[in-house]
Motif scaffolding. Structure first.
Motif, short mmCIF file in Angstrom:
data_model
loop_
_atom_site.label_atom_id
_atom_site.label_comp_id
_atom_site.label_asym_id
_atom_site.label_seq_id
_atom_site.Cartn_x
_atom_site.Cartn_y
_atom_site.Cartn_z
N HIS A 101 45.05 -0.14 -6.25
CA HIS A 101 45.98 0.88 -6.74
C HIS A 101 45.38 1.62 -7.93
O HIS A 101 45.53 2.84 -8.06
CB HIS A 101 47.31 0.23 -7.18
CG HIS A 101 48.02 -0.52 -6.09
ND1 HIS A 101 47.77 -0.33 -4.76
CD2 HIS A 101 49.00 -1.47 -6.17
CE1 HIS A 101 48.55 -1.12 -4.05
NE2 HIS A 101 49.30 -1.82 -4.88
N MET A 121 51.18 -7.29 1.82
CA MET A 121 51.71 -6.18 1.03
C MET A 121 53.23 -6.22 1.09
O MET A 121 53.81 -6.49 2.15
CB MET A 121 51.21 -4.83 1.57
CG MET A 121 51.64 -3.62 0.74
SD MET A 121 50.94 -2.07 1.38
CE MET A 121 51.84 -1.93 2.94
N SER A 125 54.59 -3.50 -4.26
CA SER A 125 53.19 -3.08 -4.22
C SER A 125 53.07 -1.71 -3.57
O SER A 125 52.32 -0.84 -4.03
CB SER A 125 52.35 -4.10 -3.44
OG SER A 125 51.01 -3.70 -3.38
N ALA A 126 53.83 -1.49 -2.49
CA ALA A 126 53.79 -0.20 -1.81
C ALA A 126 54.31 0.92 -2.70
O ALA A 126 53.80 2.04 -2.67
CB ALA A 126 54.62 -0.28 -0.53
N THR A 127 55.34 0.61 -3.50
CA THR A 127 55.88 1.62 -4.41
C THR A 127 54.84 2.05 -5.43
O THR A 127 54.69 3.24 -5.73
CB THR A 127 57.13 1.06 -5.13
OG1 THR A 127 58.10 0.68 -4.15
CG2 THR A 127 57.73 2.10 -6.05
N ALA A 129 51.58 1.76 -4.96
CA ALA A 129 50.53 2.43 -4.19
C ALA A 129 50.87 3.90 -3.97
O ALA A 129 50.02 4.79 -4.16
CB ALA A 129 50.34 1.73 -2.85
N ARG A 130 52.12 4.16 -3.59
CA ARG A 130 52.52 5.56 -3.37
C ARG A 130 52.46 6.34 -4.68
O ARG A 130 51.98 7.49 -4.71
CB ARG A 130 53.92 5.62 -2.78
CG ARG A 130 54.34 7.05 -2.43
CD ARG A 130 55.72 7.12 -1.83
NE ARG A 130 56.77 6.74 -2.77
CZ ARG A 130 58.07 6.95 -2.57
NH1 ARG A 130 58.47 7.51 -1.43
NH2 ARG A 130 58.96 6.59 -3.46
N ALA A 137 49.23 3.18 4.42
CA ALA A 137 48.41 1.97 4.47
C ALA A 137 48.19 1.53 5.91
O ALA A 137 49.06 1.67 6.76
CB ALA A 137 49.07 0.84 3.68
N TYR A 149 59.53 0.43 3.26
CA TYR A 149 58.58 1.48 3.65
C TYR A 149 59.31 2.62 4.35
O TYR A 149 59.03 3.80 4.12
CB TYR A 149 57.50 0.93 4.59
CG TYR A 149 56.84 -0.34 4.11
CD1 TYR A 149 56.54 -0.54 2.76
CD2 TYR A 149 56.53 -1.36 5.00
CE1 TYR A 149 55.94 -1.71 2.32
CE2 TYR A 149 55.93 -2.53 4.57
CZ TYR A 149 55.65 -2.71 3.23
OH TYR A 149 55.07 -3.87 2.80
N TRP A 154 57.14 6.13 3.56
CA TRP A 154 55.71 5.87 3.30
C TRP A 154 55.11 5.20 4.53
O TRP A 154 55.49 4.08 4.88
CB TRP A 154 55.57 4.99 2.07
CG TRP A 154 54.20 4.97 1.48
CD1 TRP A 154 53.53 5.98 0.87
CD2 TRP A 154 53.32 3.83 1.42
NE1 TRP A 154 52.30 5.56 0.44
CE2 TRP A 154 52.14 4.24 0.75
CE3 TRP A 154 53.42 2.51 1.84
CZ2 TRP A 154 51.07 3.39 0.52
CZ3 TRP A 154 52.36 1.65 1.61
CH2 TRP A 154 51.20 2.09 0.95
N VAL A 156 53.08 3.12 7.23
CA VAL A 156 52.32 1.87 7.27
C VAL A 156 52.07 1.50 8.73
O VAL A 156 52.98 1.60 9.56
CB VAL A 156 53.08 0.72 6.56
CG1 VAL A 156 52.32 -0.59 6.72
CG2 VAL A 156 53.30 1.04 5.09
#
Length: 243
Positions: A101, A121, A125-127, A129-130, A137, A149, A154, A156
């Protein structure tokens, strides 16, 4: 400002701080292809390049999405064989996706070679990452929080879902190294093109020739579709050259 690491991994485990980056016009050229992964798959077939993973192997979490961007890679390994017996293991968080990230730039795609059975993930973590610029991803493994997601919008692609944490069941061992995604070798900076049909990994050093071939196929398909719509006979459709 020069990029630095966070200290979550040994410095030597982070192979590159900066991705090799394709010219913007090449990336934009891939984005406007009508049938994204199908056209790229055909072009790569003609060039003898293996790099496409179908959606029945690596399906999207949400339908109707597509992304095009450079791969920022991460590799996880299993820390313990007893992934369902959390009470028997040292509960030290050994996931290191925050290092990925931290290196992301807008438009990058997070590509994870992971392990099955626990989460590689999650939603938080995704938040992050975005927020850091990742547009989606690709995870060759299981993840959790699929509803997050979807609510984030977002994209995936993954092998499946699990509620089981990976925090102490896996270990991140490398960022921006070479990874294997469903049998396809992916290097940092390779172009990731993904849609509802699957994921195409276009090698960085062959992206221009893949795009050239894909454009020809795309243009031919567009002309053929137009002929179909205007009533061209089947006999003419099968004899006419569209490339």
């Amino acid at each position: 400002m020069a990029k630095t690491t966070l200290g979550r991994l040994p410095r030597e485990a982070i192979r590159l701080l900066e991705l090799p980056r394709l010219p913007r016009d090449i990336i934009e050229g891939f984005k406007v292809l009508v049938d994204l992964t199908g056209t790229i798959s055909d072009a790569m077939d003609e060039l003898g390049i293996v790099g496409v993973v179908p959606a029945y192997v690596l399906p999207p979490v949400s339908n109707g999405t597509r992304i095009v961007g450079p791969a920022l890679t991460l590799r996880n390994i299993q820390r313990t064989a007893q992934i369902h017996k959390a009470a028997t293991v040292d509960k030290t968080n050994t996931q290191g996706e925050t290092e990925a990230h931290n290196l992301a730039e807008p438009g990058d795609v997070l590509v994870i070679q992971g392990i099955m059975g626990c989460s590689n993930m999650g939603g938080q973590s995704a938040t992050i990452a975005r927020r850091q610029g990742f547009i989606g991803a690709i995870v060759d493994a299981t993840v959790r929080d699929p509803e997050q997601y979807r609510s984030m919008g977002w994209p995936v692609w993954c092998r499946g879902f699990t509620p089981i944490t990976g925090k102490w069941r896996m270990q991140t061992v490398e960022v921006n190294g070479v990874v294997q995604i469903c049998g396809v070798q992916v290097r940092p900076g390779d172009l990731v093109c993904a849609d509802e049909a699957g994921v195409a990994f276009v090698p960085y050093d062959r992206a221009a020739e893949v795009l050239e071939g894909a454009r020809k196929i795309d243009a031919g398909d567009t002309r053929r579709k137009a002929d179909i719509d205007k009533g061209t006979s089947v006999a003419d459709l099968i004899t006419k050259k569209y490339k």
